[in-house]
Design a protein around this motif. Structure first.
Motif, PDB file in Angstrom:
ATOM      1  N   LEU A  15       0.877  -1.137  -0.069  1.00  0.00           N
ATOM      2  CA  LEU A  15      -0.096   0.174  -0.014  1.00  0.00           C
ATOM      3  C   LEU A  15       0.744   1.152  -0.115  1.00  0.00           C
ATOM      4  N   ALA A  16       1.878   1.317   0.897  1.00  0.00           N
ATOM      5  CA  ALA A  16       2.748   2.544   1.040  1.00  0.00           C
ATOM      6  C   ALA A  16       3.494   2.838  -0.447  1.00  0.00           C
ATOM      7  N   HIS A  17       3.905   1.658  -0.890  1.00  0.00           N
ATOM      8  CA  HIS A  17       4.716   1.835  -2.236  1.00  0.00           C
ATOM      9  C   HIS A  17       3.795   2.395  -3.166  1.00  0.00           C
ATOM     10  N   SER A  18       2.661   1.774  -3.138  1.00  0.00           N
ATOM     11  CA  SER A  18       1.565   2.281  -4.234  1.00  0.00           C
ATOM     12  C   SER A  18       1.441   3.970  -4.128  1.00  0.00           C
ATOM     13  N   LEU A  19       1.505   4.435  -2.911  1.00  0.00           N
ATOM     14  CA  LEU A  19       1.300   5.767  -2.790  1.00  0.00           C
ATOM     15  C   LEU A  19       2.704   6.524  -2.598  1.00  0.00           C
ATOM     16  N   ASN A  20       3.803   5.734  -3.374  1.00  0.00           N
ATOM     17  CA  ASN A  20       4.876   6.532  -3.194  1.00  0.00           C
ATOM     18  C   ASN A  20       5.702   6.774  -1.983  1.00  0.00           C
ATOM     19  N   LEU A  21       5.256   5.906  -0.795  1.00  0.00           N
ATOM     20  CA  LEU A  21       5.886   6.329   0.597  1.00  0.00           C
ATOM     21  C   LEU A  21       6.836   5.214   0.805  1.00  0.00           C
ATOM     22  N   LYS A  22       7.958   5.646   1.553  1.00  0.00           N
ATOM     23  CA  LYS A  22       8.775   4.709   2.086  1.00  0.00           C
ATOM     24  C   LYS A  22       8.175   4.165   3.348  1.00  0.00           C
ATOM     25  N   VAL A  23       8.790   2.722   3.601  1.00  0.00           N
ATOM     26  CA  VAL A  23       8.190   2.022   4.773  1.00  0.00           C
ATOM     27  C   VAL A  23       9.357   1.842   5.760  1.00  0.00           C
ATOM     28  N   VAL A  24       8.956   2.165   6.917  1.00  0.00           N
ATOM     29  CA  VAL A  24      10.144   1.880   8.211  1.00  0.00           C
ATOM     30  C   VAL A  24       9.263   0.766   8.919  1.00  0.00           C
ATOM     31  N   ALA A  25      10.012  -0.269   9.526  1.00  0.00           N
ATOM     32  CA  ALA A  25       9.449  -1.294  10.337  1.00  0.00           C
ATOM     33  C   ALA A  25      10.277  -1.121  11.702  1.00  0.00           C
ATOM     34  N   GLU A  26       9.329  -1.080  12.746  1.00  0.00           N
ATOM     35  CA  GLU A  26       9.839  -0.690  13.972  1.00  0.00           C
ATOM     36  C   GLU A  26       9.959  -2.109  14.931  1.00  0.00           C
ATOM     37  N   GLY A  27      10.738  -2.187  15.987  1.00  0.00           N
ATOM     38  CA  GLY A  27      10.813  -3.349  16.671  1.00  0.00           C
ATOM     39  C   GLY A  27      11.571  -4.454  16.302  1.00  0.00           C
ATOM     40  N   VAL A  28      12.422  -4.376  15.324  1.00  0.00           N
ATOM     41  CA  VAL A  28      13.243  -5.563  14.744  1.00  0.00           C
ATOM     42  C   VAL A  28      14.345  -5.853  15.775  1.00  0.00           C
ATOM     43  N   GLU A  29      14.229  -7.310  16.340  1.00  0.00           N
ATOM     44  CA  GLU A  29      15.049  -7.599  17.054  1.00  0.00           C
ATOM     45  C   GLU A  29      15.922  -8.763  17.115  1.00  0.00           C
ATOM     46  N   ASN A  30      15.733  -9.423  15.719  1.00  0.00           N
ATOM     47  CA  ASN A  30      16.575 -10.468  15.166  1.00  0.00           C
ATOM     48  C   ASN A  30      16.628 -10.588  13.485  1.00  0.00           C
ATOM     49  N   GLU A  31      17.536 -11.474  13.265  1.00  0.00           N
ATOM     50  CA  GLU A  31      17.617 -11.610  11.653  1.00  0.00           C
ATOM     51  C   GLU A  31      16.718 -11.996  11.111  1.00  0.00           C
ATOM     52  N   ALA A  32      15.888 -13.045  11.743  1.00  0.00           N
ATOM     53  CA  ALA A  32      14.761 -13.711  10.988  1.00  0.00           C
ATOM     54  C   ALA A  32      13.633 -12.487  10.577  1.00  0.00           C
TER      55      ALA A  32
END
Length: 976
Positions: free
Chosen positions: A909-926
């Motif tokens: 959805l974000a990419h269709s609106l030309n928006l960057k996406v940032v994911a919070e709370g990443v705590e491991n490599e998986a």
């Protein structure tokens, strides 16, 4: 007002003084004016004369003295050369004879002196002040005696000022005496001539006496030597008297003619009869016959008292006096009333000859007066009823009084107040109060068709709707007026007669006035009921309010204390209700409160009280509690009931409730303390994760006090520079390089050290301190960016969280612009993060503010996306650069398929609106690998780096693009 009056009196004071001092007679005023003028001229003339003589005498004296000095000086110079001092002495002696000098001296250069003093007799001395004037004009004469350039001595001569002053003073006295003699003589002559001239005016007084004595042809006379003005005035008076004589004669003729006309007019306008000295009618005019209905032949020779009688007083008797009064005409079917005046007519020798009786028909006027009196009584009745209505507390009693007043004022036998109620096609009429014959009919009901009430036709004696009254109480006619209140017709006020009397328009107007009073009283009673309701109940939910709750709880406590029972109070607060208001509007919030109220009522039993305290807070009182388990069961039922979805505007909404429980007498002995402790327990439930209940404990109070203390310390933290910023890095998944930081607020407490953000961020928002602290954060970030640039580092953008209060702040964009400009940094290095609930509270205003910030070159992103109530339509309108996926969707990746589907959908959805996406709370490599697979642009979390001070970020900035996530130490999986 008093100030202006005082100023007017002060301005008129000179005029009053002048009038008081001015003579009353013309002779006195002319003589006084002449005297004043002569005094002024005499004073001016004498003054100028004295000044001239004074200056001339002094000048001549000085000239003579100088001439004598010159002569004496030559003789003395010749004598001192040869040493002949006898000649010097004789010269000095001659110098003093009949000269203005009093003393002469010759002072020899060797120290010798010759001093002589005049011995002539002196005249009378002048006044000291005058002598002082002469003294100021004369000075001693000093002349050096020198021959051939050699000094032999000094000649000194002293003026005789006293003799000079005496001579001048004698001249002044003699001149003044002569002037006063001449002045007095002129006044005497002026008085003699003025008296003689003005005595001619005495002829006018003689003329007045002649005219008063009847000598109308008399004229005023004057002497031949009288001034022309007085002669003209007397002649003018004589001419005026002659003209008045002519006019007087003409007026007499006109008066006689007018008397004849008046007699004729009186015969036309007044009822006139001639009465003899015995009181019998001698003659009557035509109007007497036309007005009374009696013929002249029938009344002639009859006593006047046979046909009229005095109204309210003694009848007239022929006693020679004038008489006036009102009389009623006897035997006339119309009830005539006359205003009568009887005047005696006397002949020669004051012998009574006859009486003239003048009558004026006042029948219509008396009828009009009776109407005015009746209307005045009605107005008085209306006023009295109005005053009674203002003080009335019993509306039924007011209805009865209104019916009584209406019937009494109209002179009718019955009065009633009716109330209408429409049921389908029928109008049900209830007699609320009656008067007279209807006094015992209160409560009577009957129904009529519900047709529109038209005005009663004049030919209709009684409305058909009152046929039941005619049958039961014998009424034959009536008049009525509707009682119309603001919300419609209440009923009707009616007055009825049993004799078929027809009522008029004035009667209807009177009833309408009373009906308006009743309508006002009814509206006031309804308003009082409404005010009483508003003072005790909540208008949205119809629940008792805080005041009613306090009264009920006090009664419950009193009864529980008397019977040794226990009671309970539950304090209920809806969780996240503010988000519903902010995102969906207050109308939806109000509907949610109404539905929540219904669920609360369903959970309570008989005798329990549910009250709304305000906002999203409710209270529930249980008067009789067996044990804590009973309260716990109820609280659990309330939590379950309020956690069920609410259907609002066709969509499901989920809220929960936090409940605090306090018990009597364990947790408080009075209502205030019980509510306070229940509130404290409710906050403990919120702090425990919401959607639960807590029983009050003493430890909770300590927590509440700790919150107050923390709030007070926060007010000082900014001034004491206790706040600081930590920066958490963000990683670009495509390049593997640090793409930026997020600035996170920290509080270093002077005693506790670093305070967890969860403890103080909400407090900053609640107290409003978030505004100055938020401004400090922006300024501090700009300052840090400038410091990194000064060190030559490749600076990355820094994100700053904006609060809801900051978004509503006036001139937010202007404040940011000023801070950035003062720091001198590139605005593209800043990014502001906003939550969904903030933006949806007022989307239109949010769009405008965001556009202003965006125009500055600053990036914008939505934080915690997916947890609020976003509208895709608004999401498209917001000028955003990025979306931040909330940590709740990242936490269970890659194992939770639902979270994975949601995250993947948000990225697309974000990419269709030309928006960057940032994911919070990443705590491991998986999690990192899963997000890479979904096409996520950037990540942030403990796996990349914990929040750290600015100094610790230097290594990341220096590493630049060489930073590798694989080489970083495995971070601990702790919550952010």
């Amino acid at each position: 007002m008093m100030g202006r009056s005082l100023m007017a009196r002060l301005r008129s004071a000179p005029r009053r003084l002048l009038r008081a001092l001015s003579p009353r007679s013309l002779v006195g005023r002319v003589f006084g004016l002449y005297t004043l003028a002569m005094l002024v001229l005499l004073a001016a003339g004498l003054g100028m004369f004295y000044r001239y003589q004074y200056l001339q005498h002094i000048e001549e004296t000085q000239d003579n003295a100088l001439m004598l000095v010159e002569i004496a000086t030559q003789t003395i110079e010749e004598s001192v050369v040869i040493g002949d001092y006898d000649t010097v002495k004789r010269t000095l002696n001659k110098l003093l004879i009949k000269s203005p000098f009093h003393q002469a001296e010759f002072l020899d250069i060797g120290g010798g002196a010759i001093r002589l003093t005049a011995s002539e007799a002196r005249p009378d001395a002048a006044p000291a002040w005058f002598a002082q004037l002469i003294l100021d004009r004369f000075y001693d004469v000093n002349r050096v005696i020198a021959v051939g350039g050699k000094d032999y001595g000094v000649l000194r001569l002293t003026f005789d000022e006293e003799r000079l002053a005496a001579q001048l003073w004698r001249l002044v006295a003699e001149t003044t005496a002569v002037a006063w003699i001449l002045f007095t003589a002129s006044l005497v002559l002026m008085h003699i001539f003025l008296r003689r001239w003005l005595d001619n005016l005495g002829g006018l007084r003689l003329l007045e006496h002649d005219l008063a004595a009847g000598r109308v042809t008399a004229e005023a006379s004057f002497r031949d030597d009288a001034p022309s003005e007085i002669q003209e005035a007397i002649l003018a008076v004589n001419r005026s008297a002659a003209s008045l004589r002519v006019q007087y004669g003409q007026q007499i003729e006109s008066l006689m003619y007018s008397l004849m006309q008046h007699k004729s007019a009186m015969d036309q306008a007044a009822i006139v009869s001639e009465i003899d000295t015995e009181g019998r009618i001698v003659n009557v005019n035509d109007l007497f016959e036309a007005s009374s209905g009696f013929q002249r032949a029938d009344v002639t020779g009859q006593p006047l008292a046979r046909f009229t009688r005095a109204s309210g007083g003694a009848d007239w008797t022929p006693n020679g006096d004038a008489w006036t009064g009102e009389v009623a005409v006897l035997g006339h079917p119309g009830g005539l009333q006359w205003q009568r005046t009887i005047v005696p007519i006397f002949g020669a020798g004051d012998i009574l000859e006859r009486y003239i009786c003048i009558d004026i028909d006042i029948t219509a006027r008396k009828e009009f007066e009776r109407t005015i009196v009746a209307n005045a009584r009605r107005d008085s009745a209306i006023a009295e009823l109005g005053r009674a209505a203002l003080a009335a507390t019993d509306i039924e009693r007011l209805f009865a009084e209104a019916a009584t007043v209406a019937a009494g004022a109209l002179g009718a036998a019955h009065g009633a107040v009716f109330e209408f109620a429409t049921h389908g096609e029928l109008r049900r009429i209830t007699l609320r109060a009656g008067a007279g014959g209807l006094a015992d009919a209160a409560g009577m009901r009957f129904s009529v068709p519900a047709a529109e009430l038209a005005p009663q036709p004049p030919e209709q004696a009684l409305r058909p709707m009152f046929a039941a009254l005619a049958a039961s109480h014998g009424v034959q006619s009536g008049v009525d007026a509707c009682i119309i209140c603001a919300d419609g017709q209440f009923g009707m006020l009616g007055v009825f007669s049993a004799d078929g009397r027809r009522f008029g328009l004035d009667d209807h107007t009177f009833l309408r006035s009373i009906g308006n009073i009743l309508a006002t009283a009814i509206e006031r009673q309804e308003a009082q009921k409404r005010l009483t309701y508003l003072a005790q109940y909540d208008t949205l939910t119809d629940l008792p309010n805080r005041h009613q709750l306090a009264l009920f709880l006090n009664r419950v406590i009193d009864e529980a204390a008397a019977r040794a029972r226990r009671a309970g109070v539950l304090f209920i607060d809806l969780d996240h209700f503010k988000k519903v208001n902010d995102s969906l509007g207050h109308d939806v919030g109000d509907q949610l409160l109404v539905q929540a109220t219904q669920r609360l009522r369903e959970c309570t039993g008989e005798g329990d009280l549910v009250a709304r305290l305000g906002g999203d807070e409710f209270a529930l009182v249980l008067p009789d509690v067996n044990d804590d388990e009973q309260l716990v069961r109820l609280a659990r039922a309330l939590v379950d009931a309020l956690s069920r979805p609410f259907m609002l505007h066709g969509q499901q909404l989920f809220v929960s409730a936090s409940i605090g429980i306090a018990r009597y007498p364990d947790d408080g002995a009075n209502a205030d303390l019980l509510l306070k402790n229940a509130d404290t327990a409710m906050y403990a439930a919120k702090n425990s994760g919401r959607n639960n209940y807590q029983l009050y404990t003493a430890a909770m109070q300590a927590g509440a006090e700790q919150r107050l203390l923390l709030e007070a310390q926060l007010h000082l933290a900014l001034a004491n520079k206790e706040f600081l910023l930590h920066y958490q890095p963000k990683l670009d998944l495509a390049s593997g390089a640090i793409s930026g930081f997020e600035a996170l607020l920290r509080w270093r407490h002077p005693e506790r050290g670093l305070v967890p953000p969860l403890e103080f961020i909400a407090l900053l928002e609640d107290t409003g301190l978030i505004l100055p602290v938020g401004e400090w954060v922006v300024r501090e970030v700009c300052s840090q960016l400038r410091a990194w640039q000064a060190q030559g580092l490749a600076v990355r953008p820094v994100a700053i969280n904006l609060s809801a209060r900051q978004l509503r702040q006036d001139d937010l964009a202007g404040s940011i612009e000023r801070i950035v400009a003062a720091a001198g940094i590139d605005p593209a290095l800043l990014e502001f993060e906003l939550t969904e609930s903030m933006l949806m509270a007022d989307p239109e205003s949010a769009v405008a503010i965001m556009r202003r910030i965006r125009e500055l070159g600053i990036r914008l992103s939505i934080d915690d996306f997916g947890t609020g109530y976003s509208s895709l339509a608004y999401l498209k309108r917001f000028p955003l650069d990025a979306l931040k996926i909330d940590r709740t969707f990242v936490r269970d990746l890659p194992h939770d398929s639902d979270d994975a589907a949601i995250t993947k959908a948000v990225v697309k959805l974000a990419h269709s609106l030309n928006l960057k996406v940032v994911a919070e709370g990443v705590e491991n490599e998986a999690q990192l690998r899963q997000l890479q697979a979904f096409g996520c642009d950037q990540i942030q979390g403990y796996y990349i780096g914990r929040p750290q001070p600015a100094a610790a970020c230097l290594a990341l900035l220096r590493a630049g693009d060489g930073t590798e996530t694989g080489t970083a130490a495995k971070p601990q999986a702790l919550p952010a």
